[in-house]
Design a protein around this motif. Structure first.
Motif, PDB file in Angstrom:
ATOM      1  N   ARG A   1       0.827  -1.211   0.000  1.00 40.59           N
ATOM      2  CA  ARG A   1       0.000   0.000   0.000  1.00 40.59           C
ATOM      3  C   ARG A   1       0.862   1.262   0.000  1.00 40.59           C
ATOM      4  N   GLY A   2       1.912   1.254   0.792  1.00 32.77           N
ATOM      5  CA  GLY A   2       2.777   2.423   0.869  1.00 32.77           C
ATOM      6  C   GLY A   2       3.442   2.763  -0.452  1.00 32.77           C
ATOM      7  N   HIS A   3       3.837   1.724  -1.226  1.00 33.47           N
ATOM      8  CA  HIS A   3       4.485   1.978  -2.506  1.00 33.47           C
ATOM      9  C   HIS A   3       3.542   2.679  -3.481  1.00 33.47           C
ATOM     10  N   LEU A   4       2.289   2.240  -3.528  1.00 38.58           N
ATOM     11  CA  LEU A   4       1.348   2.881  -4.453  1.00 38.58           C
ATOM     12  C   LEU A   4       1.060   4.312  -4.032  1.00 38.58           C
ATOM     13  N   GLN A   5       0.960   4.550  -2.729  1.00 40.95           N
ATOM     14  CA  GLN A   5       0.709   5.905  -2.259  1.00 40.95           C
ATOM     15  C   GLN A   5       1.881   6.828  -2.597  1.00 40.95           C
TER      16      GLN A   5
END
Length: 203
Positions: free
Chosen positions: A1-5
């Motif tokens: 999730r953090g990578h996409l954000q």
């Protein structure tokens, strides 16, 4: 999730804030973003207790993109994961630039597509990337600014998503305590399902 954000934050900043560009002062037109899982040979060399194959990691990336709803500009790229040996990220970036410019040569009409490498602040500091103009670094809230003379582009990140840690996920899996609801908060529900059902490789 953090990578996409991180991709979302970088795209929004690059397309709206002309002060970020190191060239002619015009905002960047973001054509798309690619997430590139490492090859099995590299992941195996890290001597992790357990890991997922490149094929399964690609499936997780695609599931995350689908659930996030960002298929309009993000996708998984397979080239790096298909290499028999480890390829470091500068070479991955260069190879991608060559592929893109060759594929769209007729449409570009002499122009070129610039490929930027997106990373977090910790990675930029660890790999000494502050002086690279082809790097976009997502900064932590309240963090120390880049050193003087830095050429990389910096954009502010969401403090909540930047605290999501892949290391924490690996620790849960190694300890055998990972639960679907907890993993879904750290990643996505579809990814959590894959994490808990796909076989792990063991070193």
């Amino acid at each position: 999730r953090g990578h996409l954000q991180m991709f979302h934050a970088a795209r929004a900043a690059l397309e709206t804030d002309c002060t970020l560009t190191a060239g002619d002062g015009r905002p960047v037109i973001v054509l798309g973003g690619l997430l590139s899982p490492s090859s099995d040979s590299y992941v195996r060399s890290k001597r992790l207790k357990s890991w997922y194959s490149a094929r399964d990691r690609l499936a997780m990336v695609r599931a995350a993109i689908e659930e996030d709803g960002c298929q309009d500009y993000l996708e998984a790229d397979t080239w790096e994961s298909e290499q028999p040996q480890f390829v470091d990220f500068p070479a991955v970036r260069s190879a991608l630039a060559r592929r893109l410019n060759a594929h769209f040569a007729s449409e570009l009409q002499g122009r070129s597509i610039d490929v930027l490498y997106l990373c977090g602040q910790d990675h930029a500091a660890k790999c000494h990337l502050w002086g690279e103009a082809w790097v976009v670094c997502v900064m932590r809230a309240g963090a120390r600014p880049p050193p003087p003379g830095a050429r990389c582009l910096t954009v502010p990140g969401d403090p909540d998503t930047l605290e999501l840690s892949s290391t924490h996920i690996r620790q849960l899996l190694d300890a055998g305590t990972a639960q679907a609801d907890e993993l879904a908060k750290l990643t996505y529900a579809k990814v959590a399902e894959l994490v808990l059902t796909l076989p792990m490789q063991r070193n």
